[in-house]
Design a protein around this motif. Structure first.
Motif, mmCIF file in Angstrom:
data_model
loop_
_atom_site.group_PDB
_atom_site.id
_atom_site.type_symbol
_atom_site.label_atom_id
_atom_site.label_comp_id
_atom_site.label_asym_id
_atom_site.label_seq_id
_atom_site.Cartn_x
_atom_site.Cartn_y
_atom_site.Cartn_z
ATOM 1 N N ALA A 72 0.816 -1.222 0.000
ATOM 2 C CA ALA A 72 0.000 0.000 0.000
ATOM 3 C C ALA A 72 0.845 1.264 0.000
ATOM 4 O O ALA A 72 0.461 2.276 -0.602
ATOM 5 C CB ALA A 72 -0.936 0.002 1.210
ATOM 6 N N SER A 73 1.995 1.238 0.643
ATOM 7 C CA SER A 73 2.809 2.447 0.756
ATOM 8 C C SER A 73 3.334 2.922 -0.589
ATOM 9 O O SER A 73 3.674 4.094 -0.751
ATOM 10 C CB SER A 73 3.985 2.213 1.712
ATOM 11 O OG SER A 73 4.832 1.196 1.216
ATOM 12 N N LEU A 74 3.397 2.010 -1.573
ATOM 13 C CA LEU A 74 3.900 2.396 -2.890
ATOM 14 C C LEU A 74 2.840 3.083 -3.728
ATOM 15 O O LEU A 74 3.142 3.680 -4.760
ATOM 16 C CB LEU A 74 4.417 1.163 -3.645
ATOM 17 C CG LEU A 74 5.525 0.370 -2.961
ATOM 18 C CD1 LEU A 74 6.088 -0.677 -3.907
ATOM 19 C CD2 LEU A 74 6.641 1.294 -2.489
ATOM 20 N N VAL A 75 1.613 2.991 -3.289
ATOM 21 C CA VAL A 75 0.496 3.586 -4.030
ATOM 22 C C VAL A 75 0.031 4.871 -3.366
ATOM 23 O O VAL A 75 -0.194 5.880 -4.037
ATOM 24 C CB VAL A 75 -0.678 2.587 -4.125
ATOM 25 C CG1 VAL A 75 -1.855 3.225 -4.851
ATOM 26 C CG2 VAL A 75 -0.221 1.315 -4.831
ATOM 27 N N HIS A 76 -0.103 4.833 -2.067
ATOM 28 C CA HIS A 76 -0.628 5.988 -1.340
ATOM 29 C C HIS A 76 0.523 6.904 -0.929
ATOM 30 O O HIS A 76 0.751 7.198 0.232
ATOM 31 C CB HIS A 76 -1.452 5.520 -0.143
ATOM 32 C CG HIS A 76 -2.591 4.646 -0.539
ATOM 33 N ND1 HIS A 76 -3.675 5.123 -1.225
ATOM 34 C CD2 HIS A 76 -2.796 3.310 -0.397
ATOM 35 C CE1 HIS A 76 -4.516 4.123 -1.472
ATOM 36 N NE2 HIS A 76 -3.999 3.024 -0.985
ATOM 37 N N GLN A 77 1.245 7.343 -1.938
ATOM 38 C CA GLN A 77 2.366 8.258 -1.778
ATOM 39 C C GLN A 77 1.958 9.628 -2.314
ATOM 40 O O GLN A 77 1.024 9.755 -3.100
ATOM 41 C CB GLN A 77 3.580 7.725 -2.532
ATOM 42 C CG GLN A 77 3.249 7.331 -3.973
ATOM 43 C CD GLN A 77 4.411 6.780 -4.737
ATOM 44 O OE1 GLN A 77 5.321 7.512 -5.037
ATOM 45 N NE2 GLN A 77 4.369 5.496 -5.090
ATOM 46 N N ASP A 78 2.668 10.651 -1.910
ATOM 47 C CA ASP A 78 2.299 12.015 -2.282
ATOM 48 C C ASP A 78 2.268 12.214 -3.795
ATOM 49 O O ASP A 78 1.402 12.899 -4.336
ATOM 50 C CB ASP A 78 3.273 13.013 -1.651
ATOM 51 C CG ASP A 78 3.130 13.074 -0.138
ATOM 52 O OD1 ASP A 78 2.045 12.686 0.349
ATOM 53 O OD2 ASP A 78 4.076 13.506 0.540
ATOM 54 N N ALA A 79 3.211 11.594 -4.510
ATOM 55 C CA ALA A 79 3.287 11.785 -5.961
ATOM 56 C C ALA A 79 2.061 11.243 -6.676
ATOM 57 O O ALA A 79 1.677 11.739 -7.732
ATOM 58 C CB ALA A 79 4.551 11.112 -6.504
ATOM 59 N N VAL A 80 1.438 10.222 -6.114
ATOM 60 C CA VAL A 80 0.258 9.624 -6.734
ATOM 61 C C VAL A 80 -1.014 10.314 -6.267
ATOM 62 O O VAL A 80 -1.977 10.467 -7.024
ATOM 63 C CB VAL A 80 0.200 8.110 -6.427
ATOM 64 C CG1 VAL A 80 -1.098 7.505 -6.941
ATOM 65 C CG2 VAL A 80 1.404 7.402 -7.029
ATOM 66 N N LYS A 81 -1.038 10.769 -5.020
ATOM 67 C CA LYS A 81 -2.241 11.387 -4.461
ATOM 68 C C LYS A 81 -2.704 12.607 -5.255
ATOM 69 O O LYS A 81 -3.891 12.904 -5.308
ATOM 70 C CB LYS A 81 -1.990 11.792 -2.997
ATOM 71 C CG LYS A 81 -1.903 10.627 -2.027
ATOM 72 C CD LYS A 81 -1.598 11.145 -0.628
ATOM 73 C CE LYS A 81 -1.393 10.022 0.360
ATOM 74 N NZ LYS A 81 -1.032 10.515 1.707
ATOM 75 N N ILE A 82 -1.766 13.318 -5.846
ATOM 76 C CA ILE A 82 -2.128 14.556 -6.542
ATOM 77 C C ILE A 82 -2.688 14.301 -7.937
ATOM 78 O O ILE A 82 -3.172 15.228 -8.588
ATOM 79 C CB ILE A 82 -0.912 15.502 -6.654
ATOM 80 C CG1 ILE A 82 0.191 14.849 -7.490
ATOM 81 C CG2 ILE A 82 -0.414 15.895 -5.282
ATOM 82 C CD1 ILE A 82 1.379 15.763 -7.744
ATOM 83 N N ILE A 83 -2.645 13.051 -8.412
ATOM 84 C CA ILE A 83 -3.195 12.724 -9.731
ATOM 85 C C ILE A 83 -4.675 12.420 -9.562
ATOM 86 O O ILE A 83 -5.058 11.473 -8.890
ATOM 87 C CB ILE A 83 -2.451 11.528 -10.351
ATOM 88 C CG1 ILE A 83 -0.952 11.825 -10.432
ATOM 89 C CG2 ILE A 83 -3.001 11.230 -11.743
ATOM 90 C CD1 ILE A 83 -0.126 10.657 -10.922
#
Length: 479
Positions: free
Chosen positions: A141-152
């Motif tokens: 989960a940590s590889l998905v719910h990262q800041d870089a992905v959250k903004i998309i």
């Protein structure tokens, strides 16, 4: 299982792409790849992300999937190459049956290296598709719910659980200080806790991942309602699953068609010569290594049982299964069990290394399975209607063992989890084999297992509950 992928050839959903992110160990790679083929059958492109060696591992060990040509072009493998780090080098599994596999902890230590490549891939795909669906392992989960992905804005994430609903429910239940409701009397009053099932390092890793998994939009489960309807219902009642969509879409191993294989493994040819229900299959998966003393006791017990058997004898996987230390496969066992193979010839067959487990379990000569109760092995055995002699080692296996033996009542216990540190003697092995293969109790278990197997296969057939829930998931993500 003579079941085929559904006919979704008319589907074309070029506005949606799926990114699949498995935990890079065999028990998670396998169901993720099978799920990817299921989704690709709807005309949805799937991007499968892992380390190069683990993508190769998933493909090499994917028995039956090479027969399915229609979905192969829809799956894109992304395998970023990294300079090997000390923590990624091979390490031999501890020669102790009760210890959590060291290679799993080491892999978890370096999974963060995939974070940047995953972020870049999702960013690139988000500019080309209306919606990006990320299906990640519950332990990634940590590889998905990262800041870089959250903004998309056009990204949705879903958690894929590769353990049983029974195990997941009680893992979450035991972690809650205040229980949100009372359990009914038909729920086991005692279930093994996670204590002793893994290393402290892995427990912390898993707990951190599960917290982040709560940020996903929904959850997929590799199980079916005919097996675990009660526990799927309990999962929906947990506060962590409030307002989340839950889909029981398994078992995802339904893709294989064993009858169409043109070349047979030697063990399948041997099974063709045996009577129906006359052989017990013995295998402990890809994360288990036994002590030499335990192997000798197991060998003696199988011999003394006077039952036919196929024994897959192998060490646990290493970090990279393609890097070997020069030792021939099975060389250690040849010395340890010198003369044994010849002594049991005709009644027992030894397989050193990889074996086509689903095809073995699907053979009519197989009447039972001595298993560590990894969830993939449980599903494969139950799908084929084969009862289990349960010998849990670590991880989710103690809970899966309880599900098989006490809840579904399609197995017997070889090694009780409460006695996990004790040596299992040859007499205990002999007794368990005889109970399963040469007793009235064993006949009843086989009958029960066959009935359950038919129900499981029905769930993945057209119009079955798992088939409908997968349709529902796809309809949701392409809405």
């Amino acid at each position: 299982m003579a079941a085929h992928i559904g006919d979704h050839s008319g589907y074309k959903h070029n506005q949606v792409a799926v990114v699949a992110i498995p935990l890079p160990i065999q028990g998670h790679l396998n169901p993720f790849l099978r799920l990817s083929h299921l989704i690709a059958a709807y005309g949805i492109p799937v991007h499968f992300v892992s380390f190069a060696s683990h993508n190769q591992q998933a493909k090499v060990r994917a028995h039956g999937l090479d027969q399915i040509n229609s979905t192969i072009t829809m799956i894109n493998f992304h395998d970023p190459h990294f300079i090997p780090l000390p923590s990624l080098t091979n390490t031999k599994q501890n020669n102790c049956i009760t210890k959590f596999p060291t290679h799993v902890t080491r892999i978890c230590d370096v999974c963060h290296l995939l974070e940047h490549p995953i972020s870049e891939l999702i960013g690139s795909l988000s500019a080309k598709f209306k919606r990006i669906i990320v299906i990640h392992d519950s332990l990634m989960a940590s590889l998905v719910h990262q800041d870089a992905v959250k903004i998309i804005s056009n990204v949705e994430s879903y958690t894929f659980h590769t353990s049983s609903a029974f195990t997941i429910f009680f893992f979450m239940w035991h972690s809650m200080v205040e229980k949100p409701f009372n359990l009914s009397s038909d729920i086991p009053h005692y279930v093994p806790s996670s204590k002793g099932c893994s290393s402290p390092e892995f427990e912390k890793f898993a707990a951190d991942q599960y917290k982040l998994a709560n940020l996903s939009s929904g959850r997929l489960y590799n199980t079916c309602r005919s097996l675990e309807n009660k526990y799927m219902d309990l999962l929906t009642q947990l506060p962590a699953n409030k307002n989340k969509k839950l889909f029981a879409i398994g078992p995802v191993n339904r893709l294989i068609n064993t009858s169409s294989n043109t070349s047979k493994h030697k063990c399948l040819e041997w099974l063709d010569e045996q009577e129906s229900d006359s052989v017990i299959y013995v295998s402990f998966g890809t994360t288990t290594s036994m002590t030499d003393e335990q192997i000798k006791e197991l060998a003696d017990g199988l011999d003394r049982s006077n039952q036919k058997f196929i024994w897959v004898l192998r060490e646990a996987d290493e970090v990279n299964i393609f890097k070997k230390d020069g030792t021939a496969v099975g060389e250690h066992y040849d010395q340890l069990l010198k003369g044994y193979e010849e002594a049991v010839r005709g009644r027992g067959l030894m397989v050193k290394g990889w074996a086509p487990q689903l095809e073995i379990l699907g053979h009519e000569a197989i009447g039972g399975f001595i298993s560590h109760c990894g969830w993939n092995s449980c599903l494969e055995s139950l799908s084929m209607g084969v009862p289990i002699a349960a010998w849990p080692i670590h991880s989710d296996q103690p809970k899966n063992s309880m599900l098989v033996t006490e809840v579904l009542k399609v197995g017997v216990v070889v090694k009780d989890w409460a006695n996990r540190d004790e040596l299992i003697t040859s007499s205990v092995v002999e007794s368990a084999v005889r109970r399963l293969m040469a007793s009235k109790e064993g006949e009843e278990l086989r009958k029960r297992a066959r009935e359950l197997g038919a129900s499981v296969r029905g769930s993945v057939a057209k119009g079955g509950t798992s088939c409908l829930e997968l349709d529902s998931f796809v309809a949701h993500i392409i809405r």
